[in-house]
Design an enzyme around this catalytic site. Structure first.
Site, PDB file in Angstrom:
ATOM      1  N   ARG A  62     -56.137  25.538 136.514  1.00 24.49           N
ATOM      2  CA  ARG A  62     -56.843  25.305 135.251  1.00 24.49           C
ATOM      3  C   ARG A  62     -58.362  25.451 135.303  1.00 24.49           C
ATOM      4  O   ARG A  62     -58.938  25.958 134.334  1.00 24.49           O
ATOM      5  CB  ARG A  62     -56.416  23.939 134.698  1.00 24.49           C
ATOM      6  CG  ARG A  62     -54.974  23.953 134.203  1.00 24.49           C
ATOM      7  CD  ARG A  62     -54.379  22.580 134.109  1.00 24.49           C
ATOM      8  NE  ARG A  62     -54.185  21.968 135.418  1.00 24.49           N
ATOM      9  CZ  ARG A  62     -53.624  20.777 135.612  1.00 24.49           C
ATOM     10  NH1 ARG A  62     -53.226  20.062 134.574  1.00 24.49           N
ATOM     11  NH2 ARG A  62     -53.473  20.298 136.827  1.00 24.49           N
ATOM     12  N   ASP A  86     -44.747  30.310 144.604  1.00 18.69           N
ATOM     13  CA  ASP A  86     -44.736  28.849 144.819  1.00 18.69           C
ATOM     14  C   ASP A  86     -43.550  28.229 144.093  1.00 18.69           C
ATOM     15  O   ASP A  86     -43.709  27.649 143.028  1.00 18.69           O
ATOM     16  CB  ASP A  86     -46.079  28.307 144.295  1.00 18.69           C
ATOM     17  CG  ASP A  86     -46.193  26.800 144.378  1.00 18.69           C
ATOM     18  OD1 ASP A  86     -45.520  26.182 145.228  1.00 18.69           O
ATOM     19  OD2 ASP A  86     -46.968  26.233 143.585  1.00 18.69           O
ATOM     20  N   ASP A 124     -33.333  22.064 148.728  1.00 15.13           N
ATOM     21  CA  ASP A 124     -31.897  21.955 148.450  1.00 15.13           C
ATOM     22  C   ASP A 124     -31.183  21.910 149.787  1.00 15.13           C
ATOM     23  O   ASP A 124     -31.839  21.802 150.830  1.00 15.13           O
ATOM     24  CB  ASP A 124     -31.450  23.162 147.591  1.00 15.13           C
ATOM     25  CG  ASP A 124     -30.283  22.815 146.677  1.00 15.13           C
ATOM     26  OD1 ASP A 124     -29.324  22.175 147.152  1.00 15.13           O
ATOM     27  OD2 ASP A 124     -30.321  23.187 145.485  1.00 15.13           O
ATOM     28  N   LYS A 169     -51.113  33.028 142.565  1.00 18.82           N
ATOM     29  CA  LYS A 169     -49.972  32.141 142.783  1.00 18.82           C
ATOM     30  C   LYS A 169     -49.086  32.167 141.552  1.00 18.82           C
ATOM     31  O   LYS A 169     -49.545  31.921 140.430  1.00 18.82           O
ATOM     32  CB  LYS A 169     -50.428  30.709 143.041  1.00 18.82           C
ATOM     33  CG  LYS A 169     -49.249  29.789 143.329  1.00 18.82           C
ATOM     34  CD  LYS A 169     -49.721  28.418 143.787  1.00 18.82           C
ATOM     35  CE  LYS A 169     -49.951  27.458 142.658  1.00 18.82           C
ATOM     36  NZ  LYS A 169     -48.734  27.071 141.927  1.00 18.82           N
ATOM     37  N   LYS A 222     -41.309  26.186 145.793  1.00 17.22           N
ATOM     38  CA  LYS A 222     -41.055  24.881 146.436  1.00 17.22           C
ATOM     39  C   LYS A 222     -39.562  24.599 146.582  1.00 17.22           C
ATOM     40  O   LYS A 222     -39.046  23.611 146.048  1.00 17.22           O
ATOM     41  CB  LYS A 222     -41.708  23.754 145.632  1.00 17.22           C
ATOM     42  CG  LYS A 222     -43.209  23.880 145.432  1.00 17.22           C
ATOM     43  CD  LYS A 222     -43.753  22.641 144.747  1.00 17.22           C
ATOM     44  CE  LYS A 222     -45.232  22.674 144.532  1.00 17.22           C
ATOM     45  NZ  LYS A 222     -45.696  23.620 143.495  1.00 17.22           N
ATOM     46  N   THR A 253     -50.175  17.014 145.489  1.00 16.81           N
ATOM     47  CA  THR A 253     -51.524  16.464 145.339  1.00 16.81           C
ATOM     48  C   THR A 253     -51.643  15.577 144.091  1.00 16.81           C
ATOM     49  O   THR A 253     -52.663  14.950 143.879  1.00 16.81           O
ATOM     50  CB  THR A 253     -52.569  17.591 145.297  1.00 16.81           C
ATOM     51  OG1 THR A 253     -52.071  18.639 144.476  1.00 16.81           O
ATOM     52  CG2 THR A 253     -52.842  18.134 146.674  1.00 16.81           C
TER      53      THR A 253
END
Ligand code: C5P
Length: 235
Positions: free
Chosen positions: A210, A59, A64, A32, A61, A118
């Site tokens: 992470r 990714d 607009d 990603k 996102k 999330t």
């Protein structure tokens, strides 16, 4: 159902990213690329990682006005990535604009919408976004709108996967970040579970950043996540 772990390469430099990918000698993880890396290295990093044989979830996102998203998505389609996304909060007209851009370019990328991040709790969603509904209902509704506007699936918390499946059917893809090896290592994520937990909740793909990128042995962490997610057995 084939379940895959997507590794979030949230690095700021090409060097760090490629050094991380060099650790993987046997596997080619699904990668990603998010805002941090894309905004620092641009489309070249996408091409470079793709040339190494990785599948890519870009990714960014998008959120607009429909015309801007349409034109941006046409450009992203040229990168021939495997997965792209928009914010469901952009509403159905914006999502349809993204769909049209991909279709016109002959893209077969999976189009996802982000339902609720999330890192957002139900309380914050209600108090700050001013959405007066339970999180599960909101995610389910956003998923239904997204499906109607041409998305193949959504990004949501693993905790909402069953709600999304009930609303949109088994074939509707769920990509779930907010994954931790144990529930006590949350960081800024709020709605979390483990790789095995996500298996049992029915996620198609899990996104892990992470817990893999900062592990002492990232390849071992990736293998541990993959095994637990595929088999549904806690490591
Ligand atoms: O490091 P960590 O595992 O928390 O990374 C999760 C990744 O998933 C981040 O790149 C973040 O931008 C992304 N993401 C998320 N929640 C969403 C959508 C994407 O955490 N709803």
């Amino acid at each position: 159902m084939k379940r895959e772990v997507i590794v979030a390469c949230d690095f700021s430099t090409r060097e760090e990213t490629l050094a991380f990918l060099d650790l993987f000698k046997e596997e080619k993880p699904f990668i990603k690329i998010g805002m941090e890396l894309y905004y620092s290295c641009g489309p070249d990093i996408v091409r470079q990682i793709k040339d190494r044989g990785h599948k890519i979830f870009l990714d960014l996102k998008l959120h607009d006005i429909p015309n801007t998203v349409y034109r941006a998505m046409r450009n992203l389609a040229d990168l021939k990535v495997d997965m792209v996304n928009v914010h469901a909060a952009g509403t159905s007209e914006m999502i349809r604009a993204a769909r049209r851009a991909l279709d016109e370019k002959g893209s077969d990328a999976i189009l996802l919408s982000v339902t609720q991040l999330t890192s957002t709790t139900e309380e914050i969603m209600q108090q700050e976004l001013w959405i007066p509904h339970p999180m599960a209902d909101t995610v389910r509704h956003y998923a239904a709108v997204s499906q109607g506007a041409g998305c193949h699936g959504v990004v949501c918390s693993p905790l909402e996967v069953q709600d999304v499946i009930r609303e949109c059917g088994e074939g509707f893809i769920t990509v779930t970040p907010g994954i931790r090896f144990t529930q006590d290592e949350k960081g800024d994520q709020k709605r979390v579970t483990t790789p095995a937990g996500a298996h049992h909740l029915g996620s198609h793909y899990i996104v892990m950043g992470r817990p893999i990128t900062t592990a002492a042995d990232p390849v071992a962490a990736y293998r541990r996540a993959t095994a637990a997610f595929e088999k549904g057995i806690e490591e």
